[in-house]
Design a protein around this motif. Structure first.
Motif, mmCIF file in Angstrom:
data_model
loop_
_atom_site.group_PDB
_atom_site.id
_atom_site.type_symbol
_atom_site.label_atom_id
_atom_site.label_comp_id
_atom_site.label_asym_id
_atom_site.label_seq_id
_atom_site.Cartn_x
_atom_site.Cartn_y
_atom_site.Cartn_z
ATOM 1 N N ILE A 161 0.866 -1.177 0.000
ATOM 2 C CA ILE A 161 0.000 0.000 0.000
ATOM 3 C C ILE A 161 0.902 1.226 0.000
ATOM 4 O O ILE A 161 1.831 1.314 0.800
ATOM 5 C CB ILE A 161 -0.929 0.019 1.227
ATOM 6 N N ARG A 162 0.634 2.143 -0.911
ATOM 7 C CA ARG A 162 1.434 3.357 -1.032
ATOM 8 C C ARG A 162 0.554 4.554 -0.687
ATOM 9 O O ARG A 162 -0.527 4.735 -1.263
ATOM 10 C CB ARG A 162 1.959 3.494 -2.458
ATOM 11 N N TRP B 16 -0.564 -1.980 -4.694
ATOM 12 C CA TRP B 16 0.296 -2.566 -5.724
ATOM 13 C C TRP B 16 0.529 -4.026 -5.390
ATOM 14 O O TRP B 16 0.626 -4.396 -4.216
ATOM 15 C CB TRP B 16 1.624 -1.805 -5.788
ATOM 16 N N ASN B 17 0.611 -4.860 -6.407
ATOM 17 C CA ASN B 17 0.838 -6.288 -6.171
ATOM 18 C C ASN B 17 2.126 -6.526 -5.399
ATOM 19 O O ASN B 17 2.185 -7.396 -4.531
ATOM 20 C CB ASN B 17 0.876 -7.069 -7.479
ATOM 21 N N ASN B 18 3.153 -5.740 -5.726
ATOM 22 C CA ASN B 18 4.439 -5.884 -5.035
ATOM 23 C C ASN B 18 5.274 -4.619 -5.269
ATOM 24 O O ASN B 18 4.885 -3.743 -6.038
ATOM 25 C CB ASN B 18 5.187 -7.141 -5.507
ATOM 26 N N GLU B 19 6.402 -4.553 -4.598
ATOM 27 C CA GLU B 19 7.262 -3.374 -4.683
ATOM 28 C C GLU B 19 7.810 -3.149 -6.092
ATOM 29 O O GLU B 19 7.964 -2.016 -6.540
ATOM 30 C CB GLU B 19 8.413 -3.498 -3.684
ATOM 31 N N SER C 89 5.362 3.469 2.132
ATOM 32 C CA SER C 89 4.994 2.157 1.614
ATOM 33 C C SER C 89 4.718 1.294 2.833
ATOM 34 O O SER C 89 5.588 1.137 3.692
ATOM 35 C CB SER C 89 6.114 1.561 0.773
ATOM 36 N N VAL C 90 3.509 0.759 2.914
ATOM 37 C CA VAL C 90 3.091 0.017 4.108
ATOM 38 C C VAL C 90 2.464 -1.321 3.702
ATOM 39 O O VAL C 90 2.066 -1.514 2.550
ATOM 40 C CB VAL C 90 2.102 0.833 4.964
#
Length: 94
Positions: free
Chosen positions: A3-4, A56-59, A90-91
């Motif tokens: 989560i951003r 987002w699915n991933n970083e 970014s959490v």
């Protein structure tokens, strides 16, 4: 999932320009590979402060977006409207 959260603060007279830019690109951002959610939030007490909240699915997907032409285009239009430095987190859900 990542989560951003990004906090954005604008000059009052530049808010409509920001909203126009955001609304013109939000569907492209939502449809960017790896983005599963995007919303814009506005501070209840300080109307010039906004937050973008995205999943987002991933970083790596987030990094791909941050290195994309789409991001560079939106960011170049947005950053000139700030009245304070943006903050970002970014959490992950626990």
């Amino acid at each position: 999932m990542l989560i951003r959260i990004v906090k954005l603060s604008f000059e009052e007279e530049k808010i409509s320009e920001f909203l126009s830019t955001f609304n013109a690109h939000k569907e492209q951002i939502k449809n960017f590979k790896g983005c599963t959610h995007l919303e814009l939030l506005r501070d209840k007490n300080k109307s010039n402060i906004f937050f973008t909240y995205s999943y987002w699915n991933n970083e790596q997907d987030l990094e791909n977006y941050r290195n994309s032409d789409l991001f560079n285009n939106v960011w170049s239009q947005t950053k000139v409207l700030f009245n304070n430095r943006p903050e970002a987190w970014s959490v992950e859900r626990q």
